[in-house]
Structures are given as structure tokens and as C-alpha cells.
Design a protein around this motif. Sequence first.
Motif, PDB file in Angstrom:
ATOM      1  N   MET A 298      10.684  -1.333  72.310  1.00  0.00           N
ATOM      2  CA  MET A 298      10.290  -0.032  71.838  1.00  0.00           C
ATOM      3  C   MET A 298      11.453   0.613  71.087  1.00  0.00           C
ATOM      4  SD  MET A 298       7.237  -0.019  73.554  1.00  0.00           S
ATOM      5  CE  MET A 298       7.526  -0.173  75.254  1.00  0.00           C
ATOM      6  N   VAL A 299      11.353   1.882  70.847  1.00  0.00           N
ATOM      7  CA  VAL A 299      12.342   2.588  70.047  1.00  0.00           C
ATOM      8  C   VAL A 299      13.452   3.120  70.929  1.00  0.00           C
ATOM      9  CG1 VAL A 299      12.653   4.573  68.533  1.00  0.00           C
ATOM     10  CG2 VAL A 299      10.571   3.255  68.429  1.00  0.00           C
TER      11      VAL A 299
ATOM     12  N   LYS B 235      14.449   7.935  68.861  1.00  0.00           N
ATOM     13  CA  LYS B 235      13.349   8.546  68.117  1.00  0.00           C
ATOM     14  C   LYS B 235      13.838   9.630  67.159  1.00  0.00           C
ATOM     15  CE  LYS B 235      10.710   9.279  71.981  1.00  0.00           C
ATOM     16  NZ  LYS B 235       9.543   9.828  72.673  1.00  0.00           N
TER      17      LYS B 235
ATOM     18  N   TRP C 241      -1.492   2.708  60.922  1.00  0.00           N
ATOM     19  CA  TRP C 241      -0.537   3.201  61.904  1.00  0.00           C
ATOM     20  C   TRP C 241      -1.257   3.640  63.173  1.00  0.00           C
ATOM     21  CZ3 TRP C 241       3.016   7.155  58.927  1.00  0.00           C
ATOM     22  CH2 TRP C 241       3.757   6.474  57.939  1.00  0.00           C
TER      23      TRP C 241
ATOM     24  N   TYR D 237       3.741   3.600  65.127  1.00  0.00           N
ATOM     25  CA  TYR D 237       4.028   2.207  64.788  1.00  0.00           C
ATOM     26  C   TYR D 237       3.163   1.759  63.620  1.00  0.00           C
ATOM     27  CZ  TYR D 237       6.388   2.090  69.267  1.00  0.00           C
ATOM     28  OH  TYR D 237       7.237   2.356  70.314  1.00  0.00           O
ATOM     29  N   ASP D 238       3.741   0.927  62.752  1.00  0.00           N
ATOM     30  CA  ASP D 238       3.009   0.341  61.635  1.00  0.00           C
ATOM     31  C   ASP D 238       2.414  -0.984  62.102  1.00  0.00           C
ATOM     32  OD1 ASP D 238       2.046  -0.717  59.303  1.00  0.00           O
ATOM     33  OD2 ASP D 238       3.931  -0.560  58.200  1.00  0.00           O
TER      34      ASP D 238
ATOM     35  N   PHE E 124       3.943  -3.167  71.548  1.00  0.00           N
ATOM     36  CA  PHE E 124       4.498  -2.383  70.448  1.00  0.00           C
ATOM     37  C   PHE E 124       5.863  -2.890  69.999  1.00  0.00           C
ATOM     38  CE2 PHE E 124       1.324   0.483  72.227  1.00  0.00           C
ATOM     39  CZ  PHE E 124       0.618   0.780  71.070  1.00  0.00           C
TER      40      PHE E 124
ATOM     41  N   PHE F  67       5.968  -4.387  66.466  1.00  0.00           N
ATOM     42  CA  PHE F  67       5.730  -3.564  65.283  1.00  0.00           C
ATOM     43  C   PHE F  67       6.888  -2.617  65.016  1.00  0.00           C
ATOM     44  CE2 PHE F  67       1.602  -4.527  67.260  1.00  0.00           C
ATOM     45  CZ  PHE F  67       1.077  -5.334  66.261  1.00  0.00           C
ATOM     46  N   GLU F  68       7.033  -2.286  63.737  1.00  0.00           N
ATOM     47  CA  GLU F  68       8.082  -1.370  63.315  1.00  0.00           C
ATOM     48  C   GLU F  68       7.691   0.068  63.642  1.00  0.00           C
ATOM     49  OE1 GLU F  68      10.282   0.106  59.224  1.00  0.00           O
ATOM     50  OE2 GLU F  68       8.668  -1.364  59.107  1.00  0.00           O
ATOM     51  N   ALA F  69       8.622   0.799  64.242  1.00  0.00           N
ATOM     52  CA  ALA F  69       8.432   2.236  64.454  1.00  0.00           C
ATOM     53  C   ALA F  69       8.722   2.939  63.140  1.00  0.00           C
ATOM     54  CB  ALA F  69       9.353   2.730  65.561  1.00  0.00           C
TER      55      ALA F  69
END
Length: 83
Positions: free
Chosen positions: A1-2, A5, A28, A36-37, A72, A75-77
Amino acid sequence: MVTDKHQLPSYSRAQLALRNGNDRDEIWCAYQGVIYDVTPSRLWRNGKHYEHWAGQDLTNELADAPHNERVFLRFEAVGVLQL
């Protein structure tokens, strides 16, 4: 995850809704305040993944999914969801 943020751009729910695979090319989804994309995923073609629709916050829907939040990581945030 991120991990941070605070370095991501902020988007409103209306801006997220436009990234539904129909109104724009981007697909998204948001989860726990992070957007997320999911465009690269073949499972999100046309903005739909089983009974879930792109362009919205899926935080409450994850409990019904056959996978956990680690999905997630694939996928890119791309942003954070404004409150």
C-alpha cells in the motif's frame, strides 16, 4: 500500500467518479482514502469488476471480496480522496 499519502494529489468524489472507464480512459478506485489506478487490470475492463464499479470508494465493499487489501499492492496509488 502507500507509505506517504501526503505526497499524492487530492481528488474529490466527483473527480474520482469520472475515472470510471466510461467517461475517461482512466479506471480508478479508492480504498481507505487512497485512489488506485486499476486501468492495467484486465479484470477491470469497462470499469466493472464483478459487481463492483470503478470511480468510487470500495472500502466498505472489500469485506465481500474473495481477496484482501493486499490486492491494491499491484496498482499505482495516484491520489487521495478528499473528505
